[in-house]
Design a protein around this motif. Structure first.
Motif, short mmCIF file in Angstrom:
data_model
loop_
_atom_site.label_atom_id
_atom_site.label_comp_id
_atom_site.label_asym_id
_atom_site.label_seq_id
_atom_site.Cartn_x
_atom_site.Cartn_y
_atom_site.Cartn_z
N GLN A 387 0.83 -1.21 0.00
CA GLN A 387 0.00 0.00 0.00
C GLN A 387 0.87 1.26 0.00
N GLY A 447 6.06 15.94 7.20
CA GLY A 447 5.10 15.27 8.10
C GLY A 447 3.79 14.96 7.38
N VAL A 451 0.58 11.35 5.78
CA VAL A 451 -0.88 11.26 5.68
C VAL A 451 -1.29 11.11 4.21
N LEU A 454 -0.67 7.62 2.80
CA LEU A 454 -1.62 6.62 3.28
C LEU A 454 -3.01 6.88 2.71
N GLN A 455 -3.30 8.15 2.41
CA GLN A 455 -4.58 8.48 1.77
C GLN A 455 -4.55 8.18 0.28
N GLY A 456 -3.46 7.65 -0.20
CA GLY A 456 -3.46 7.15 -1.56
C GLY A 456 -2.87 8.07 -2.60
N GLY A 467 -11.19 16.65 -4.84
CA GLY A 467 -12.08 15.63 -4.28
C GLY A 467 -11.37 14.38 -3.80
N MET A 468 -10.02 14.39 -3.79
CA MET A 468 -9.30 13.22 -3.30
C MET A 468 -8.97 13.36 -1.81
N GLY A 469 -9.29 14.51 -1.24
CA GLY A 469 -8.98 14.73 0.17
C GLY A 469 -7.52 15.04 0.42
N TRP A 473 -3.36 19.02 3.08
CA TRP A 473 -2.00 18.66 3.48
C TRP A 473 -0.99 19.04 2.41
N ALA B 25 3.32 14.88 14.47
CA ALA B 25 3.37 13.94 13.34
C ALA B 25 2.37 12.79 13.46
N ALA B 28 -1.19 14.01 13.31
CA ALA B 28 -1.59 14.35 11.95
C ALA B 28 -2.07 13.11 11.22
N LEU B 29 -1.42 11.99 11.49
CA LEU B 29 -1.83 10.75 10.84
C LEU B 29 -3.26 10.39 11.24
N GLY B 32 -5.99 12.19 9.62
CA GLY B 32 -6.11 11.99 8.18
C GLY B 32 -7.43 11.38 7.75
N CYS B 33 -8.41 11.32 8.62
CA CYS B 33 -9.66 10.65 8.28
C CYS B 33 -10.66 11.61 7.65
N THR B 34 -10.20 12.42 6.72
CA THR B 34 -11.13 13.29 6.01
C THR B 34 -11.72 12.50 4.85
N ASP B 35 -12.45 13.16 4.01
CA ASP B 35 -13.08 12.46 2.91
C ASP B 35 -12.05 12.19 1.82
N SER B 36 -11.55 10.98 1.78
CA SER B 36 -10.49 10.65 0.83
C SER B 36 -10.85 9.32 0.17
N ASP B 39 -8.27 6.02 -0.10
CA ASP B 39 -7.53 5.93 1.15
C ASP B 39 -7.17 4.49 1.47
N SER B 40 -5.87 4.22 1.65
CA SER B 40 -5.45 2.85 1.95
C SER B 40 -5.83 2.46 3.38
N LEU B 41 -6.18 3.45 4.19
CA LEU B 41 -6.55 3.13 5.58
C LEU B 41 -8.05 2.87 5.72
#
Lengths: 641, 367
Positions: A387, A447, A451, A454-456, A467-469, A473, B25, B28-29, B32-36, B39-41
């Motif tokens: 991932q 930093g 995020v 991991l958000q792709g 729209g990808m979020g 950042w 740091a 921030a991770l 990261g739970c916004t609308d994405s 998202d691999s998470l």
């Protein structure tokens, strides 16, 4: 060479058709110097220049990505910039910085008057510069490379149509020649030219790390050179190393590249680790905790670094057995790295910590490297790496290692050794401003990339849609990158200001531990008036301090043990004379490249320059006899003085 | 009082800023739970969830170690800072028990982490049983999907049944790509000369975004993809609709467009089943149809085109046909991507506005 009296054959001034250069000052002297300190400064100044260029490339990248759908750069420009940013920072900034600091300070740290091969050393610098300039000349000669710093075949072989990749290939081969010669010089210097008593286990850790990376380079550079030559042949001479249609395999390139590329990571990080291992003890006023463990963990990393390359290839489809093996080796290379971090903390523990600028950067190194190391372990979990790989999470990881780590370590070294090199202290307030701006800017920039990854968000993409979020950042990251740029401006201003009206530095402004601080700032051309007799690790510290019953340092009464000893200054130290030939023979290298890329006619010029340079070099004595200040009948007088 | 004042020294402020920055740091991770949507998470299927579970374990271990080590570091910086009147520190050179301890303890933690990691590596290597087979081919810069058992071909938008195992075979005939739909599975590279595979699974019907993750040249950023998971019955309907060949446009602009389709050489790259199967055989030799460009038989059943980057609207199609490389960077001079002149090559001209209208009208009939 540093031998006091050398019998040299009669002068052969006609061999190279040019009169031997003599001056050791002035602009011309920089082109002919064989003084390891001047060569170190040349490496350093060149690295700073390329650092600024690579930084501007990074800023353009961040501007493009500040918001979705950025249109500051075209796709082609963006691909060129990320290729050149990576290539520049790795090959033209961090690697030559190790050569810069190593050249200047390894001989001083081991008590040597010079390096083993002064002219070869100069040649290494000129080859590096020639390679860098050759690479950058591509911008004006048909377009810069756009295949990424990793240059994956077959995109770079069968699916790339300009000459940019050819510039990249030959530029890296030329800088590789420089790295090899520099490494050979370091190895022979460290093995053979240590002062009496400077045993291996008394050597400063920085010198140790330069020794380790020199061996790594000698192993790693040939591997990438083979890959680069195969790539060049595939592109230009119809070979099929990577061409699938004709039975080649693009994965071969990846193995060759990363078999170089992973040791390369340690080549980049071990010297800054060495710098930090010098700085932390000085500013904590304690010896390095677990010296032998720090040294041997560095050596262990050097060995283990050869066995982890395929962790760059977890998504390539190597099969579960190979992935398992490289997963385990990758995880366990974290152990020696952890040992280093714990020993640095052990050094701080119980110390008396002075927060001078070099120390701030060294602490910043430790703090940021912990993050980069931990994210590295999460990459080692190879299913999860499927991932993470090729996303901004990886970009975050290696910038925490190579910027938060290596660059912070390098800046620590710059602030630490600046007074030794120039006899002036960099301004402390500006230094601290530099540190805090860079520390904040660095974390703001890299930093958020954890995020984003991991958000792709994938790497190496010149644009991303709304729209990808990822918008917030990315903007923060861009703001952070300009904060770093501001910090670099403060740094450059600090150098400028110090040059004009800096505070004069004493010979030992930090109350330091190693031999380079026992001589004047800046050091004389021959480094040591008397070759030191080394009696302990941190010998200079032990000259200054004894220990009481509790093990606390007690200042020694300065006696006759230091430089005041009889026989002090010495006119019989014959330093090697300057030479044109390293420059001339290195100057031929880029023309080999132009010959291969554009027209074979350039090869004639290249051949003439290289042959002329090497021939004249071979015929030239290292010390020009007529340059000796005195006839050779003095030795027996030495004791009398 | 003096002691208090000295505590409020610059060093202390420096240290607390350092601590704040370090804490930021990991926080921030978590933030990261916004609308994405990529998202691999946020795993949405069995295989992505397995990987995510491993990530959770390794992230937790990393955060705990981070807090302990950075905490100790900051503590040491504050506790052992130089203060006026300090005694010189004792010159301690090391401690073998400590060295052994901090060599063995991390090794044990890593060994613990290695166990589920290695188990998952082999788990992911198994091909799922009773899986729907899909062959994914990466092209510069779009995705081709073939369903060998269902005899369906499509592009960029991959349709799968939800709650069903999908076995994806990956291949490329140009450069290396990497197929990645993070919510459904980790990426696997698509390597010319190699046949890779990956298992994919979606719990629920829905739209899952992804894109090429290996740098594949100029328009790598524009090689996106969508996975649309359907309820099984709905998926069967989709398959049935995709098996119908295209209908002949009766008259008008669409019929004129159909004529242009043949005369301008479109079928040398694209296939429209039922209209013209006489295109040259692709280097792959697999389908006997041209796969240089996407199969357009059911273009209008897609919501995006050109590597899933543009909404499929008549207006966007018009812009596309006017100058494809302007809309999406491509390199038609070197035979990569769609040319701006038709027929492709030196003899070709850009399409006129009228021709574009006619072609778009024709493309609109390809339901």
């Amino acid at each position: 060479m540093a031998t006091a009296t050398v019998t040299v054959p009669a002068s052969t001034p006609a061999a190279g058709a040019l009169r031997r250069p003599r001056s050791t000052t002035g602009i011309a002297s920089w082109f002919t110097t064989v003084d390891h300190k001047k060569i170190g400064l040349l490496y350093g100044m060149t690295a700073i220049l390329f650092f600024v260029i690579g930084g501007v490339e990074a800023l353009l990248i961040r501007l493009q990505l500040a918001a979705p759908g950025g249109n500051i750069l075209s796709a082609q420009e963006y691909n060129t910039l990320f290729t050149m940013h990576g290539t520049t920072m790795v090959f033209l900034v961090v690697m030559p910085t190790a050569a810069a600091v190593g050249n200047y300070f390894v001989p001083l740290q081991i008590g040597a008057r010079d390096v083993a091969f002064p002219r070869l050393n100069a040649y290494g610098y000129w080859a590096f510069l020639a390679g860098g300039l050759f690479l950058y000349s591509s911008f004006f000669l048909g377009g810069a490379p756009d295949g990424g710093w990793f240059g994956y075949a077959n995109l770079t072989s069968d699916y790339s149509f300009g000459t940019g990749i050819d510039f990249w290939i030959i530029g890296l081969i030329i800088t590789g020649i420089g790295s090899l010669t520099a490494s050979l010089n370091f190895i022979v210097t460290i093995l053979n030219m240590r002062a009496p008593g400077m045993t291996f286990m008394r050597m400063p850790v920085f010198t140790w790390m330069i020794l380790v990376i020199s061996f790594l380079l000698i192993g790693a550079i040939p591997v990438i050179t083979i890959g680069l030559i195969e790539l060049f042949f595939d592109r230009n001479f119809g070979t099929n190393f990577f061409n699938v249609v004709k039975g080649g395999d693009p994965i071969l390139w990846q193995h060759l590249f990363w078999l170089f590329g992973h040791p390369e990571v340690y080549i980049l990080i071990l010297p800054p680790m060495g710098i930090v291992s010098e700085v932390l003890p000085v500013f904590a006023r304690k010896p390095l905790f677990g010296y032998s463990f720090v040294v041997f963990s560095g050596v262990a990393i050097g060995f283990m670094g050869w066995g982890v390359w395929a962790h760059h290839m977890f998504s390539v489809g190597l099969g579960p057995a190979a992935v398992t093996g490289f997963t385990l080796s990758t995880m366990f290379i974290a152990v020696p790295t952890g040992v280093k971090i714990f020993n640095w903390m052990g050094t701080l523990w119980g110390g008396s910590i002075r927060f001078k600028t070099p120390m701030l950067f060294a602490i910043g190194f430790v703090a940021m490297f912990i993050i980069g190391g931990l994210s590295g372990v999460t990459h080692g979990v190879s299913p999860a790496d499927r991932q993470q790989t090729d996303t901004y999470y990886v970009v975050a990881h290696f910038h925490y290692v190579l910027f938060g780590g290596a660059m912070f370590g390098i800046f620590s070294g710059v602030y630490y050794w600046f007074p030794k090199m120039f006899g002036k202290l960099l301004h402390e307030g500006l230094g601290k401003l530099h540190f805090w701006l860079m520390f904040v800017g660095f974390n703001l920039t890299f930093g958020p990339m954890h995020v984003l990854g991991l958000q792709g968000q994938p790497r190496r993409t010149y644009t991303y849609p709304e729209g990808m979020g990822w918008d917030f950042w990315n903007l923060i990251s861009t703001i952070g990158s300009f904060t770093i740029a501001l910090s670099i401006a403060v740094f450059l201003y600090n150098i400028f200001r110090t040059a004009r009206k800096g505070e004069m530095a004493s010979d030992d402004p930090w109350d330091a531990r190693t031999l380079e601080w026992s001589i004047s700032s800046p050091p004389p051309p021959h480094n040591f008036d008397r070759v030191p007799m080394v009696e302990a690790r941190d010998d200079f510290w032990h000259q200054k301090y004894g220990e009481d019953n509790e093990g606390r340092p007690v200042a020694r009464v300065r006696g006759g043990s230091n430089g005041d000893a009889p026989g002090g200054h010495d006119e019989h130290i014959h330093m090697p004379s300057p030479s044109y030939w390293p420059l001339v023979s290195a100057l031929g290298l880029p023309f080999i490249g132009y010959g291969l890329i554009f027209h074979w006619g350039w090869l004639v010029l290249a051949g003439l320059l290289v042959a002329w340079g090497i021939f004249a070099w071979a015929m030239e004595p290292d010390v020009e006899p007529e340059s000796e200040p005195e006839p050779e009948l003095e030795p027996e007088l030495e004791g009398v003085e | 009082m003096r002691r208090l004042a000295s505590r409020r020294s610059a060093h202390r402020r420096a240290s607390s800023t350092l601590r704040l920055a370090l804490l930021a740091a990991p926080l921030a991770l978590l933030a990261g739970c916004t609308d994405s949507p990529q998202d691999s998470l946020k795993p949405a299927g069995e295989w992505a969830r397995k990987v995510d579970g491993l990530w959770d374990v390794s992230f937790l271990i990393a955060v705990v170690i981070f807090l302990i080590v950075e905490g100790l570091l900051v503590f040491a910086l504050i506790r052992f800072r130089n203060r006026p009147g300090n005694e010189s520190p004792r010159q301690i050179h090391g401690s073998t028990p400590l060295e052994i301890g901090w060599t063995i303890l991390p090794a044990l933690i890593l060994a613990g982490l290695a166990i589920p990691t290695v188990a998952t590596i082999w788990d992911l290597a198994d091909e799922p049983k009773n899986a729907v087979q899909v062959i994914v081919t990466g092209h510069q810069w779009w995705w081709e999907y073939d369903y060998p058992d269902l005899e369906v071909e499509t592009a960029n938008e991959l349709h799968i049944p939800a709650d069903t195992q999908i076995n994806v075979t990956l291949r490329s005939y140009d450069v290396i790509h990497s197929f990645w739909a993070p919510q459904l599975a980790g990426k696997v590279d698509v390597v010319p000369g190699h046949t890779n595979r990956l298992a994919m699974h979606a719990d629920e019907p829905g739209l899952y975004l992804g894109q090429c993750a290996e740098f594949c040249g100029l328009s790598h950023a524009n090689m996106r993809l969508r996975v649309i998971a359907h309820a099984p019955a709905e998926f069967d309907e989709w398959v049935a609709s995709q098996k119908r060949p295209a209908e002949q446009p009766p008259a008008g602009d669409a019929a004129a467009g159909y004529a242009l389709w043949a005369s301008k050489g479109c079928q040398s790259c694209h296939t429209i089943d039922g209209h013209d199967k006489s295109g040259p055989i692709d280097a792959s030799g697999v389908s006997g149809k041209s796969t240089q460009g996407p199969n357009l038989t059911h273009l209008q059943s897609r919501s995006t085109f050109a590597g899933a980057i543009f909404d499929l609207t008549p207006e966007n199609l018009r812009k596309w046909l006017r100058n494809p490389s302007k809309l999406k960077p491509m390199d038609p001079e070197n035979n990569i991507g769609m040319p701006s002149a038709f027929p492709p090559g030196e003899s070709g001209k850009p399409l006129s506005d009228e021709e574009i209208e006619q072609l778009v009208a024709y493309l609109e009939t390809l339901k």
